[in-house]
Design a protein around this motif. Structure first.
Motif, PDB file in Angstrom:
ATOM      1  N   ALA A   9     107.078  65.146  79.631  1.00 22.51           N
ATOM      2  CA  ALA A   9     107.940  64.494  78.635  1.00 22.51           C
ATOM      3  C   ALA A   9     107.854  62.969  78.597  1.00 22.51           C
ATOM      4  N   LYS A  10     108.013  62.295  79.708  1.00 22.61           N
ATOM      5  CA  LYS A  10     108.071  60.832  79.699  1.00 22.61           C
ATOM      6  C   LYS A  10     106.706  60.172  79.738  1.00 22.61           C
ATOM      7  N   THR A  11     105.766  60.751  80.443  1.00 23.28           N
ATOM      8  CA  THR A  11     104.430  60.157  80.494  1.00 23.28           C
ATOM      9  C   THR A  11     103.559  60.620  79.321  1.00 23.28           C
ATOM     10  N   GLN A  12     103.942  61.724  78.699  1.00 19.04           N
ATOM     11  CA  GLN A  12     103.166  62.316  77.598  1.00 19.04           C
ATOM     12  C   GLN A  12     101.752  62.703  78.036  1.00 19.04           C
ATOM     13  N   ILE A  13     101.579  62.931  79.329  1.00 18.34           N
ATOM     14  CA  ILE A  13     100.283  63.376  79.839  1.00 18.34           C
ATOM     15  C   ILE A  13     100.197  64.882  79.662  1.00 18.34           C
ATOM     16  N   GLU A  14      99.062  65.327  79.134  1.00 17.39           N
ATOM     17  CA  GLU A  14      98.824  66.753  78.918  1.00 17.39           C
ATOM     18  C   GLU A  14      97.895  67.270  80.010  1.00 17.39           C
ATOM     19  N   LEU A  15      98.202  68.460  80.494  1.00 18.19           N
ATOM     20  CA  LEU A  15      97.320  69.082  81.473  1.00 18.19           C
ATOM     21  C   LEU A  15      97.345  70.589  81.296  1.00 18.19           C
ATOM     22  N   ASN A  73     104.552  79.717 102.600  1.00 14.58           N
ATOM     23  CA  ASN A  73     103.593  78.838 103.269  1.00 14.58           C
ATOM     24  C   ASN A  73     102.337  78.562 102.437  1.00 14.58           C
ATOM     25  N   LEU A  74     102.466  78.584 101.115  1.00 13.73           N
ATOM     26  CA  LEU A  74     101.364  78.235 100.233  1.00 13.73           C
ATOM     27  C   LEU A  74     101.737  76.960  99.485  1.00 13.73           C
ATOM     28  N   SER A  75     100.743  76.154  99.189  1.00 15.79           N
ATOM     29  CA  SER A  75     101.009  75.000  98.334  1.00 15.79           C
ATOM     30  C   SER A  75     101.245  75.500  96.917  1.00 15.79           C
ATOM     31  N   ILE A  76     101.832  74.648  96.095  1.00 19.03           N
ATOM     32  CA  ILE A  76     102.038  75.009  94.690  1.00 19.03           C
ATOM     33  C   ILE A  76     100.698  75.342  94.047  1.00 19.03           C
ATOM     34  N   TYR A  77      99.713  74.511  94.300  1.00 21.96           N
ATOM     35  CA  TYR A  77      98.392  74.708  93.709  1.00 21.96           C
ATOM     36  C   TYR A  77      97.783  76.046  94.142  1.00 21.96           C
ATOM     37  N   ASP A  78      97.788  76.315  95.442  1.00 20.42           N
ATOM     38  CA  ASP A  78      97.195  77.554  95.942  1.00 20.42           C
ATOM     39  C   ASP A  78      97.929  78.787  95.429  1.00 20.42           C
ATOM     40  N   ALA A  79      99.253  78.723  95.379  1.00 15.80           N
ATOM     41  CA  ALA A  79     100.027  79.855  94.860  1.00 15.80           C
ATOM     42  C   ALA A  79      99.672  80.122  93.398  1.00 15.80           C
ATOM     43  N   ASP A 114     100.269  65.454  90.922  1.00 15.30           N
ATOM     44  CA  ASP A 114      99.772  65.460  92.296  1.00 15.30           C
ATOM     45  C   ASP A 114      99.645  66.883  92.836  1.00 15.30           C
ATOM     46  N   TYR A 115     100.668  67.695  92.636  1.00 16.14           N
ATOM     47  CA  TYR A 115     100.625  69.067  93.148  1.00 16.14           C
ATOM     48  C   TYR A 115      99.507  69.889  92.517  1.00 16.14           C
ATOM     49  N   PHE A 116      99.146  69.559  91.272  1.00 16.03           N
ATOM     50  CA  PHE A 116      98.069  70.303  90.613  1.00 16.03           C
ATOM     51  C   PHE A 116      96.728  69.573  90.670  1.00 16.03           C
ATOM     52  N   ARG A 119      95.450  63.849  89.618  1.00 19.30           N
ATOM     53  CA  ARG A 119      95.723  62.412  89.665  1.00 19.30           C
ATOM     54  C   ARG A 119      94.862  61.649  88.644  1.00 19.30           C
ATOM     55  N   ARG A 120      93.681  62.134  88.390  1.00 18.05           N
ATOM     56  CA  ARG A 120      92.778  61.458  87.461  1.00 18.05           C
ATOM     57  C   ARG A 120      93.402  61.303  86.077  1.00 18.05           C
ATOM     58  N   LEU A 121      94.304  62.223  85.704  1.00 16.06           N
ATOM     59  CA  LEU A 121      94.923  62.143  84.380  1.00 16.06           C
ATOM     60  C   LEU A 121      95.821  60.911  84.249  1.00 16.06           C
ATOM     61  N   LEU A 122      96.499  60.529  85.336  1.00 18.79           N
ATOM     62  CA  LEU A 122      97.310  59.317  85.295  1.00 18.79           C
ATOM     63  C   LEU A 122      96.401  58.088  85.200  1.00 18.79           C
ATOM     64  N   HIS A 123      95.319  58.105  85.925  1.00 10.32           N
ATOM     65  CA  HIS A 123      94.349  57.011  85.857  1.00 10.32           C
ATOM     66  C   HIS A 123      93.808  56.887  84.431  1.00 10.32           C
ATOM     67  N   GLN A 124      93.438  57.998  83.819  1.00 11.09           N
ATOM     68  CA  GLN A 124      92.939  57.989  82.442  1.00 11.09           C
ATOM     69  C   GLN A 124      94.000  57.488  81.471  1.00 11.09           C
ATOM     70  N   ALA A 125      95.257  57.848  81.705  1.00 10.48           N
ATOM     71  CA  ALA A 125      96.344  57.404  80.825  1.00 10.48           C
ATOM     72  C   ALA A 125      96.502  55.889  80.882  1.00 10.48           C
ATOM     73  N   TYR A 126      96.442  55.319  82.090  1.00  8.41           N
ATOM     74  CA  TYR A 126      96.498  53.856  82.217  1.00  8.41           C
ATOM     75  C   TYR A 126      95.328  53.216  81.460  1.00  8.41           C
ATOM     76  N   ARG A 127      94.143  53.764  81.646  1.00  7.56           N
ATOM     77  CA  ARG A 127      92.958  53.216  80.981  1.00  7.56           C
ATOM     78  C   ARG A 127      93.093  53.306  79.465  1.00  7.56           C
ATOM     79  N   ALA A 128      93.661  54.385  78.966  1.00 10.55           N
ATOM     80  CA  ALA A 128      93.843  54.550  77.520  1.00 10.55           C
ATOM     81  C   ALA A 128      94.792  53.494  76.947  1.00 10.55           C
ATOM     82  N   MET A 129      95.691  52.962  77.782  1.00 11.31           N
ATOM     83  CA  MET A 129      96.598  51.893  77.349  1.00 11.31           C
ATOM     84  C   MET A 129      95.980  50.506  77.539  1.00 11.31           C
TER      85      MET A 129
END
Length: 190
Positions: A9-15, A73-79, A114-116, A119-129
């Protein structure tokens, strides 16, 4: 594995995430503990994280809450990759200062990235701005999430005379801002 798209919602990052991931942006709530208790009753899990801002006394202003059905005992990603249902709620406490609320919501959304392992998506979002931050992969988790909070500020609140940040208790965040954005964004308390 089938996937679906989620827009934060606030970052408008799509994944894209597996279909068995259910993300709820609960937005602003009156009381973090009462909302958490409601979720505890529904899912039976305690919250995992909150962001602490210095206000004379420590105050948690946001939470990232999750429940994994059928996997301990699983990470969010692994689950999620194993096909288990993963339910995630992100929410922040009401605050008259829109800067704090927006920062906290962006911080909690960054936990989702981060859990998924996105992180690259946040980096790309900064670059897009038009910003050129250094790679975010090696930052500690809470610093990365604070960088996400700052991105939400840039995305949602025009800087005008600059930002006076409610700097989190994070020894890496201030230096990261100075190194990466201070020349491009006016930050009054750095």
């Amino acid at each position: 594995m089938k996937r679906k798209e989620i827009t934060l919602a606030k970052t408008q990052i799509e994944l894209r995430v597996p279909e068995n991931v259910y993300y709820y942006d609960d937005g602003i709530v009156q009381n973090l503990d009462a909302h958490t208790e409601k979720l505890n009753q529904r899912y039976g899990n305690p919250p995992l994280s909150g962001i602490t801002l210095p206000t004379g006394t420590k105050q948690i202003v946001g939470r990232f809450y999750f429940s994994i059905w059928g996997g301990k005992n699983l990470s969010i990603y692994d689950a999620a990759q194993r096909g288990l249902d993963v339910v995630i709620h992100s929410f922040v406490c009401t605050n008259p200062d829109e800067t704090i609320t927006t920062f906290a919501r962006g911080h909690e959304e960054a936990h989702f990235l981060d859990y998924f392992r996105q992180r690259r998506l946040l980096h790309q979002a900064y670059r897009a701005m038009g910003y050129l931050p250094r790679v975010l992969d090696n930052l500690p988790t809470e610093t990365f999430c604070n960088v996400g909070g700052f991105y939400a500020l840039l995305k949602n609140i025009p800087s005008g005379s600059g930002y006076k940040l409610p700097l989190p208790e994070d020894p890496h965040f201030g230096p990261w801002l100075c190194e990466n954005l201070k020349a491009q964004v006016k930050i009054s308390n750095l």
